[in-house]
Design an enzyme around this catalytic site. Structure first.
Site, short mmCIF file in Angstrom:
data_model
loop_
_atom_site.label_atom_id
_atom_site.label_comp_id
_atom_site.label_asym_id
_atom_site.label_seq_id
_atom_site.Cartn_x
_atom_site.Cartn_y
_atom_site.Cartn_z
N CYS A 172 2.37 -5.68 16.11
CA CYS A 172 1.59 -4.71 16.90
C CYS A 172 0.11 -5.12 16.83
CB CYS A 172 1.77 -3.29 16.35
SG CYS A 172 3.49 -2.80 16.26
N CYS A 205 -2.70 -3.33 14.61
CA CYS A 205 -2.36 -3.06 13.21
C CYS A 205 -2.74 -4.23 12.32
CB CYS A 205 -0.86 -2.79 13.13
SG CYS A 205 -0.25 -2.71 11.45
N GLU A 207 0.83 -1.21 0.00
CA GLU A 207 0.00 0.00 0.00
C GLU A 207 0.86 1.26 0.00
OE1 GLU A 207 -3.50 -1.86 2.79
OE2 GLU A 207 -2.46 -0.06 3.41
S1 SF4 Z 1 3.39 -2.13 10.11
FE1 SF4 Z 1 2.01 -2.51 11.83
S2 SF4 Z 1 2.92 -4.29 12.89
FE2 SF4 Z 1 4.51 -3.41 11.58
S3 SF4 Z 1 5.62 -1.97 12.90
FE3 SF4 Z 1 4.03 -0.79 11.80
S4 SF4 Z 1 2.30 -0.77 13.22
FE4 SF4 Z 1 3.67 -2.42 13.93
#
Ligand code: SF4
Length: 363
Positions: free
Chosen positions: A119, A122, A93
């Site tokens: 995370c 996310c 994206e």
């Molecule tokens: S893309 Fe998502 S999982 Fe990866 S570091 Fe960024 S917020 Fe965290």
């Protein structure tokens, strides 16, 4: 680096090396860099100042292929979210964020296909980590967009953790800043990390681009619950590395996504003030962008106001960043997830019981 003959994957230094191995001087690399990255010309026959033999080499020993737009969604506020397809069919994206009132267009680019940082707020974290992007695939997201000459700022804040793909990110920054390539100022480029401390230290000593740190919690207990990277590099290590920076012009941007009942309470704001004391910083407060796949909620406005007031009263520079492109789900990973769902390859996320307990208890 996984070079497969596509010269648009290479950063400036790697392009020079590839040509030097074939007996071509440095100026050839500079000419080629200019054709691809400044002029956007990909056909060797249209590169009019190159010799016939050199153009023949480009056609027989290599190719020049950029990411291409597979899908675009435009928001009411002008934000456009692109799904770009790479040469091997993988998708990432890229988000176009215009601010006409400020005369700026910021583009948010991805650095990996998927992300392994996990995370819990996310969507990208829920996708399989497929591979790192090459330098040219990161910078090439800018070149692939229509109206690319309007781009004034870049943030490496899309899918992936930039410092988990350090060398390619540095090659991409070279392409973005090189006078023969995209030629953006280093102060207009921000690299955002979830907190990979060793690579962040290296970046601070090697790059003049800006740094953003995705903080999202006022203490280790909450950060451990929503950002597993914190177990490897707790807040004392992360903030300690920032406190060591000697450069007087250094200013880090902290990103703090406010999530209802997780990290948005007045006591969290007071703890946050103490936590970052002494670090030259600004704090961007973002409201969690809800989506049906993850059971976190946006905070109430009253909470957001109260949170910011505590920061402001302490003298901290803080901003509430309104979500751009909410009507098109412009948070990281959402468009790619939708694409995968249509492909039946998307696995909905499962939050860990510990996290759910933490949320329920309002920790
Ligand atoms: S893309 Fe998502 S999982 Fe990866 S570091 Fe960024 S917020 Fe965290």
């Amino acid at each position: 680096m996984n070079f497969n003959g596509n010269l648009a994957l290479l950063g400036p230094k790697a392009l020079e090396s590839w040509l030097a191995e074939r007996g071509h001087p440095r100026f050839r690399a500079r000419q080629l860099l200019r054709w691809i990255w400044k002029e956007g010309v990909l056909d060797p026959d249209a590169m009019s100042n190159l010799s016939k033999d050199f153009r023949h080499l480009l056609k027989t020993d290599a190719r020049i292929v950029l990411p291409k737009i597979l899908h675009a969604q435009e928001s009411e506020d002008g934000t456009i979210k692109y799904l770009l397809q790479l040469e091997d069919g993988k998708t990432v994206e890229t988000v176009w964020i215009p601010r006409e009132d400020q005369g700026r267009v910021t583009v948010c680019v991805s650095t990996q296909v998927g992300c392994k940082m996990g995370c819990t707020f996310c969507l990208t974290a829920q996708q399989r980590v497929e591979r790192d992007l090459e330098a040219g695939e990161i910078a090439g997201q800018l070149l692939a967009l229509p109206n690319r000459k309007k781009i004034t700022n870049v943030v490496l804040m899309g899918m992936g953790e930039p410092f988990d793909n350090y060398d390619n990110v540095m090659g991409a920054l070279d392409l973005m800043t090189d006078g023969e390539a995209l030629f953006l100022g280093t102060r207009r480029i921000t690299v955002s990390t979830s907190g990979l401390v060793p690579a962040m230290r290296r970046f601070l000593s090697e790059s003049k681009c800006r740094l953003a740190v995705s903080l999202n919690a006022p203490n280790d207990e909450i950060r451990n619950l929503i950002m597993p990277i914190n177990k490897a590099y707790p807040l004392a290590d992360l903030l300690g590395a920032l406190r060591e920076v000697k450069d007087k012009r250094f200013l880090v941007t902290f990103e703090y996504i406010l999530i209802r009942d997780v990290n948005d309470r007045p006591e969290h704001a007071r703890e946050l003030v103490k936590l970052v004391k002494g670090i030259p910083c600004k704090m961007n407060l973002l409201l969690y962008n809800e989506n049906p796949q993850i059971p976190f909620k946006r905070p109430e406005w009253e909470r957001v106001d109260a949170f910011q007031k505590i920061l402001n009263d302490s003298g901290m520079l803080s901003f509430i960043r309104t979500s751009r492109g909410r009507d098109i789900s412009a948070a990281c990973g959402q468009l790619a997830s939708e694409h995968k769902r249509r492909d039946n390859s998307f696995k909905p996320p499962r939050l860990s019981p510990t996290l759910l307990e933490g949320v329920a208890a309002g920790e």
